[in-house]
Motif scaffolding. Structure first.
Motif, PDB file in Angstrom:
ATOM      1  N   GLN A 226      46.773  49.430  25.857  1.00 19.22           N
ATOM      2  CA  GLN A 226      47.285  50.313  26.560  1.00 19.22           C
ATOM      3  C   GLN A 226      47.086  51.618  26.304  1.00 19.22           C
ATOM      4  O   GLN A 226      47.017  52.596  27.082  1.00 19.22           O
ATOM      5  CB  GLN A 226      48.864  49.885  26.483  1.00 19.22           C
ATOM      6  CG  GLN A 226      49.887  50.755  26.997  1.00 19.22           C
ATOM      7  CD  GLN A 226      49.890  50.537  28.626  1.00 19.22           C
ATOM      8  OE1 GLN A 226      49.321  49.671  29.032  1.00 19.22           O
ATOM      9  NE2 GLN A 226      49.831  51.623  29.283  1.00 19.22           N
TER      10      GLN A 226
ATOM     11  N   GLU B 133      39.473  46.674  33.695  1.00 18.88           N
ATOM     12  CA  GLU B 133      40.378  45.791  34.065  1.00 18.88           C
ATOM     13  C   GLU B 133      41.502  46.662  34.977  1.00 18.88           C
ATOM     14  O   GLU B 133      41.946  46.320  35.864  1.00 18.88           O
ATOM     15  CB  GLU B 133      40.963  44.908  33.047  1.00 18.88           C
ATOM     16  CG  GLU B 133      40.191  44.051  32.251  1.00 18.88           C
ATOM     17  CD  GLU B 133      40.857  43.160  31.319  1.00 18.88           C
ATOM     18  OE1 GLU B 133      42.128  43.114  30.910  1.00 18.88           O
ATOM     19  OE2 GLU B 133      39.917  42.553  30.629  1.00 18.88           O
ATOM     20  N   ARG B 134      41.799  47.836  34.311  1.00 23.41           N
ATOM     21  CA  ARG B 134      42.795  48.546  35.126  1.00 23.41           C
ATOM     22  C   ARG B 134      42.296  49.227  36.388  1.00 23.41           C
ATOM     23  O   ARG B 134      43.056  49.283  37.419  1.00 23.41           O
ATOM     24  CB  ARG B 134      43.456  49.600  34.162  1.00 23.41           C
ATOM     25  CG  ARG B 134      44.447  50.571  34.592  1.00 23.41           C
ATOM     26  CD  ARG B 134      45.024  51.523  33.663  1.00 23.41           C
ATOM     27  NE  ARG B 134      46.150  52.357  34.010  1.00 23.41           N
ATOM     28  CZ  ARG B 134      46.161  53.755  34.648  1.00 23.41           C
ATOM     29  NH1 ARG B 134      44.919  54.445  34.470  1.00 23.41           N
ATOM     30  NH2 ARG B 134      46.962  54.099  35.029  1.00 23.41           N
TER      31      ARG B 134
ATOM     32  N   ARG C 194      42.044  46.619  38.889  1.00 24.30           N
ATOM     33  CA  ARG C 194      43.384  45.826  39.068  1.00 24.30           C
ATOM     34  C   ARG C 194      43.824  47.075  40.122  1.00 24.30           C
ATOM     35  O   ARG C 194      44.506  46.693  41.497  1.00 24.30           O
ATOM     36  CB  ARG C 194      44.567  45.856  38.208  1.00 24.30           C
ATOM     37  CG  ARG C 194      45.801  45.251  38.653  1.00 24.30           C
ATOM     38  CD  ARG C 194      46.775  44.714  37.610  1.00 24.30           C
ATOM     39  NE  ARG C 194      46.208  44.064  36.439  1.00 24.30           N
ATOM     40  CZ  ARG C 194      45.816  44.155  35.186  1.00 24.30           C
ATOM     41  NH1 ARG C 194      46.035  45.701  34.652  1.00 24.30           N
ATOM     42  NH2 ARG C 194      45.246  43.363  34.438  1.00 24.30           N
TER      43      ARG C 194
ATOM     44  N   ASN D 289      44.487  46.211  44.035  1.00 25.53           N
ATOM     45  CA  ASN D 289      45.901  46.447  44.594  1.00 25.53           C
ATOM     46  C   ASN D 289      45.834  47.599  45.924  1.00 25.53           C
ATOM     47  O   ASN D 289      46.442  47.186  46.998  1.00 25.53           O
ATOM     48  CB  ASN D 289      47.009  46.950  43.615  1.00 25.53           C
ATOM     49  CG  ASN D 289      47.373  45.667  42.673  1.00 25.53           C
ATOM     50  OD1 ASN D 289      47.321  44.798  43.295  1.00 25.53           O
ATOM     51  ND2 ASN D 289      47.839  46.263  41.525  1.00 25.53           N
TER      52      ASN D 289
ATOM     53  N   GLY E  61      51.456  40.582  42.944  1.00 26.66           N
ATOM     54  CA  GLY E  61      52.193  40.249  41.682  1.00 26.66           C
ATOM     55  C   GLY E  61      51.309  39.534  40.771  1.00 26.66           C
ATOM     56  O   GLY E  61      51.446  39.208  39.384  1.00 26.66           O
ATOM     57  N   ILE E  62      50.044  39.132  41.025  1.00 27.24           N
ATOM     58  CA  ILE E  62      49.089  38.386  40.225  1.00 27.24           C
ATOM     59  C   ILE E  62      48.367  39.452  39.085  1.00 27.24           C
ATOM     60  O   ILE E  62      47.939  40.260  39.439  1.00 27.24           O
ATOM     61  CB  ILE E  62      47.963  37.870  41.084  1.00 27.24           C
ATOM     62  CG1 ILE E  62      48.369  36.662  42.128  1.00 27.24           C
ATOM     63  CG2 ILE E  62      46.884  36.994  40.056  1.00 27.24           C
ATOM     64  CD1 ILE E  62      47.340  36.330  43.201  1.00 27.24           C
ATOM     65  N   ARG E  63      48.550  38.909  37.781  1.00 24.05           N
ATOM     66  CA  ARG E  63      48.001  39.742  36.809  1.00 24.05           C
ATOM     67  C   ARG E  63      46.605  39.548  36.647  1.00 24.05           C
ATOM     68  O   ARG E  63      45.672  40.653  35.943  1.00 24.05           O
ATOM     69  CB  ARG E  63      48.769  39.507  35.607  1.00 24.05           C
ATOM     70  CG  ARG E  63      50.277  39.723  35.483  1.00 24.05           C
ATOM     71  CD  ARG E  63      50.468  41.297  35.343  1.00 24.05           C
ATOM     72  NE  ARG E  63      50.012  41.810  34.088  1.00 24.05           N
ATOM     73  CZ  ARG E  63      49.449  43.130  34.081  1.00 24.05           C
ATOM     74  NH1 ARG E  63      49.563  44.070  34.979  1.00 24.05           N
ATOM     75  NH2 ARG E  63      49.047  43.622  32.856  1.00 24.05           N
ATOM     76  N   SER E  64      45.954  38.438  36.931  1.00 21.55           N
ATOM     77  CA  SER E  64      44.268  38.148  37.070  1.00 21.55           C
ATOM     78  C   SER E  64      43.683  39.014  38.158  1.00 21.55           C
ATOM     79  O   SER E  64      43.866  38.738  39.276  1.00 21.55           O
ATOM     80  CB  SER E  64      44.118  36.541  37.010  1.00 21.55           C
ATOM     81  OG  SER E  64      42.802  36.493  37.366  1.00 21.55           O
ATOM     82  N   THR E  65      42.816  39.793  37.661  1.00 26.42           N
ATOM     83  CA  THR E  65      41.783  40.711  38.638  1.00 26.42           C
ATOM     84  C   THR E  65      41.116  39.609  39.432  1.00 26.42           C
ATOM     85  O   THR E  65      40.698  39.927  40.574  1.00 26.42           O
ATOM     86  CB  THR E  65      41.423  41.693  38.030  1.00 26.42           C
ATOM     87  OG1 THR E  65      40.634  41.281  37.005  1.00 26.42           O
ATOM     88  CG2 THR E  65      42.001  42.956  37.781  1.00 26.42           C
TER      89      THR E  65
ATOM     90  N   GLN F  57      43.000  37.942  42.110  1.00 27.76           N
ATOM     91  CA  GLN F  57      43.416  38.993  43.407  1.00 27.76           C
ATOM     92  C   GLN F  57      41.918  38.999  44.124  1.00 27.76           C
ATOM     93  O   GLN F  57      41.947  39.356  45.151  1.00 27.76           O
ATOM     94  CB  GLN F  57      43.740  40.412  42.483  1.00 27.76           C
ATOM     95  CG  GLN F  57      45.196  40.269  42.438  1.00 27.76           C
ATOM     96  CD  GLN F  57      45.559  41.785  41.886  1.00 27.76           C
ATOM     97  OE1 GLN F  57      44.757  42.530  41.358  1.00 27.76           O
ATOM     98  NE2 GLN F  57      46.642  42.218  42.475  1.00 27.76           N
TER      99      GLN F  57
END
Length: 195
Positions: free
Chosen positions: A88, A121-122, A125, A129, A153-157, A160
């Motif tokens: 983070q 990853e960010r 995502r 999105n 809403g899926i956390r896994s890229t 997605q």
């Protein structure tokens, strides 16, 4: 360098509860431990192994194993929490330019590729999105729009990315601007790499 008997006895202290034979056995184990962890920075490992060897002579093995197992579980949980916090932090301070990837990696004690993975990853995502939202706003059948909404809403890229590739296989809306088409192309290219 092997531990001498007088060093082991000093380490044990006065109330160790071991017989002379047990001390001899522990001294042999201490030598094996020193061979297993020979480097100067291995002192903590040598100490932990020797402490376990001693405890196994004076406590029930099940108690020692349960305690060591709990310590390991606690350490793994602490490592996972610290990793999540650092991830983070990387995602927060790197975009601001406060640290470079290399500087951040040096500061927190991880390699630069780990930092890159955390921030990638960010970025992935956000890209997925953005592309999914663009497709949602485009004129698509309601059923397809709902699936795209759900995928936000899926956390896994990688999941997605699969949804995005499936949606794009049905065809890209033609009413998009050149900039929007470019975003979809970037997202599709990255989705193919991820999925």
């Amino acid at each position: 360098m092997s531990m001498q008997r007088y060093e082991l006895e000093a380490w044990l202290g006065d109330n160790h509860g071991l017989t002379d034979d047990q001390i001899d056995d522990l001294l042999t184990e201490a030598a094996e431990i020193s061979e297993r962890y020979p480097d100067g920075d291995d002192q903590a490992d040598r100490d932990a192994a020797l402490a376990a060897a001693y405890r196994l002579k004076v406590e029930p093995a099940a108690d020692v194993l349960e305690d060591l197992s709990k310590q390991l579980a606690d350490a793994r949980a602490a490592e996972s929490a610290a990793s999540a916090g650092l991830q983070q932090a990387a995602q927060t301070v790197l975009p601001d330019g406060e640290f470079s990837e290399a500087g951040f990696a040096r500061t927190v004690g991880v390699d630069r590729m780990t930092v890159r993975k955390w921030t990638q990853e960010r970025k992935d995502r956000i890209l997925m999105n953005d592309a999914l939202r663009l497709l949602i706003r485009a004129k698509m059948p309601p059923h397809d729009q709902q699936q795209l909404l759900d995928s936000l809403g899926i956390r896994s890229t990688s999941s997605q990315a699969s949804v995005l590739l499936t949606a794009l296989a049905l065809g890209s809306p033609e009413s998009l601007s050149a900039e929007q088409q470019a975003l979809l192309q970037r997202a599709e290219k990255r989705a193919r790499q991820i999925a």
